[in-house]
Design a protein around this motif. Structure first.
Motif, PDB file in Angstrom:
ATOM      1  N   UNK A   1       0.859  -1.177   0.000  1.00 42.64           N
ATOM      2  CA  UNK A   1       0.000   0.000   0.000  1.00 42.64           C
ATOM      3  C   UNK A   1       0.892   1.223   0.000  1.00 42.64           C
ATOM      4  N   UNK A   2       0.722   2.072  -0.989  1.00 42.35           N
ATOM      5  CA  UNK A   2       1.414   3.350  -1.083  1.00 42.35           C
ATOM      6  C   UNK A   2       0.322   4.403  -0.925  1.00 42.35           C
ATOM      7  N   UNK A   3       0.459   5.266   0.102  1.00 41.83           N
ATOM      8  CA  UNK A   3      -0.650   6.177   0.389  1.00 41.83           C
ATOM      9  C   UNK A   3      -0.160   7.489   0.980  1.00 41.83           C
ATOM     10  N   UNK A   4      -1.077   8.446   1.005  1.00 44.33           N
ATOM     11  CA  UNK A   4      -0.811   9.737   1.636  1.00 44.33           C
ATOM     12  C   UNK A   4      -2.124  10.313   2.150  1.00 44.33           C
TER      13      UNK A   4
ATOM     14  N   UNK B   1       0.184  -1.994  -5.156  1.00 48.26           N
ATOM     15  CA  UNK B   1       1.014  -2.623  -6.168  1.00 48.26           C
ATOM     16  C   UNK B   1       1.463  -3.988  -5.686  1.00 48.26           C
ATOM     17  N   UNK B   2       1.690  -4.892  -6.603  1.00 41.79           N
ATOM     18  CA  UNK B   2       2.238  -6.208  -6.272  1.00 41.79           C
ATOM     19  C   UNK B   2       3.602  -6.314  -6.943  1.00 41.79           C
ATOM     20  N   UNK B   3       4.633  -6.357  -6.114  1.00 33.78           N
ATOM     21  CA  UNK B   3       6.015  -6.369  -6.610  1.00 33.78           C
ATOM     22  C   UNK B   3       6.824  -7.429  -5.870  1.00 33.78           C
ATOM     23  N   UNK B   4       7.954  -7.843  -6.444  1.00 36.17           N
ATOM     24  CA  UNK B   4       8.732  -8.931  -5.848  1.00 36.17           C
ATOM     25  C   UNK B   4       9.573  -8.558  -4.639  1.00 36.17           C
TER      26      UNK B   4
ATOM     27  N   UNK C   1      11.767  -2.688  -4.645  1.00 37.60           N
ATOM     28  CA  UNK C   1      10.977  -2.260  -5.803  1.00 37.60           C
ATOM     29  C   UNK C   1       9.775  -1.438  -5.351  1.00 37.60           C
ATOM     30  N   UNK C   2       9.167  -1.816  -4.231  1.00 39.85           N
ATOM     31  CA  UNK C   2       8.046  -1.035  -3.693  1.00 39.85           C
ATOM     32  C   UNK C   2       8.504   0.376  -3.333  1.00 39.85           C
ATOM     33  N   UNK C   3       9.686   0.488  -2.733  1.00 38.03           N
ATOM     34  CA  UNK C   3      10.229   1.806  -2.395  1.00 38.03           C
ATOM     35  C   UNK C   3      10.452   2.632  -3.660  1.00 38.03           C
TER      36      UNK C   3
ATOM     37  N   UNK D   1       3.283  -2.982   3.787  1.00 36.43           N
ATOM     38  CA  UNK D   1       3.106  -4.266   3.119  1.00 36.43           C
ATOM     39  C   UNK D   1       1.879  -4.955   3.705  1.00 36.43           C
ATOM     40  N   UNK D   2       1.098  -5.587   2.839  1.00 41.12           N
ATOM     41  CA  UNK D   2      -0.045  -6.373   3.315  1.00 41.12           C
ATOM     42  C   UNK D   2       0.463  -7.710   3.806  1.00 41.12           C
TER      43      UNK D   2
END
Length: 113
Positions: free
Chosen positions: A5-8, A79-82, A86-88, A106-107
């Protein structure tokens, strides 16, 4: 692969009126990049015009959310990333586009969900 989860919060977007068109363009471009890369799950923003309700186990509905919790507002992207790295990197792209820092979470994985 993990979902992030990327949020503000809404208050983080302190943008001069003259920049809103560029913010919209740039944020849509970042999301288009995530879609093209195959990592986009979903995203959007909390509609602040629609107040939350609290639904109990018996189905009763009360106006407002948890009275002790801060309001939930703002925008989000899942987003779903490995990797966390990569999430950063994606969070940094979105932060640049939105002109504000992004929170990254992260979920937890639940194999039954």
């Amino acid at each position: 692969m993990a979902k992030y989860l990327i949020s503000f919060p809404s208050a983080a977007m302190v943008v001069p009126d003259s920049e809103w068109e560029a913010v919209t363009r740039d944020s849509h471009a970042a999301i288009d990049e995530a879609k093209a890369a195959g990592v986009y799950v979903f995203g959007g923003g909390i509609d602040a015009k629609v107040p939350p309700v609290l639904v109990s186990a018996d189905g009763s509905v009360a106006e407002g959310g948890y009275p002790w919790a801060p309001p939930l507002d703002g925008g989000f992207t899942v987003l779903e990333v490995p990797s966390r790295e990569e999430a950063v990197a994606w969070a940094a792209r979105i932060a640049k586009a939105c002109r504000c820092d992004q929170e990254l979470r992260v979920f937890g994985f639940d194999p039954q969900s």
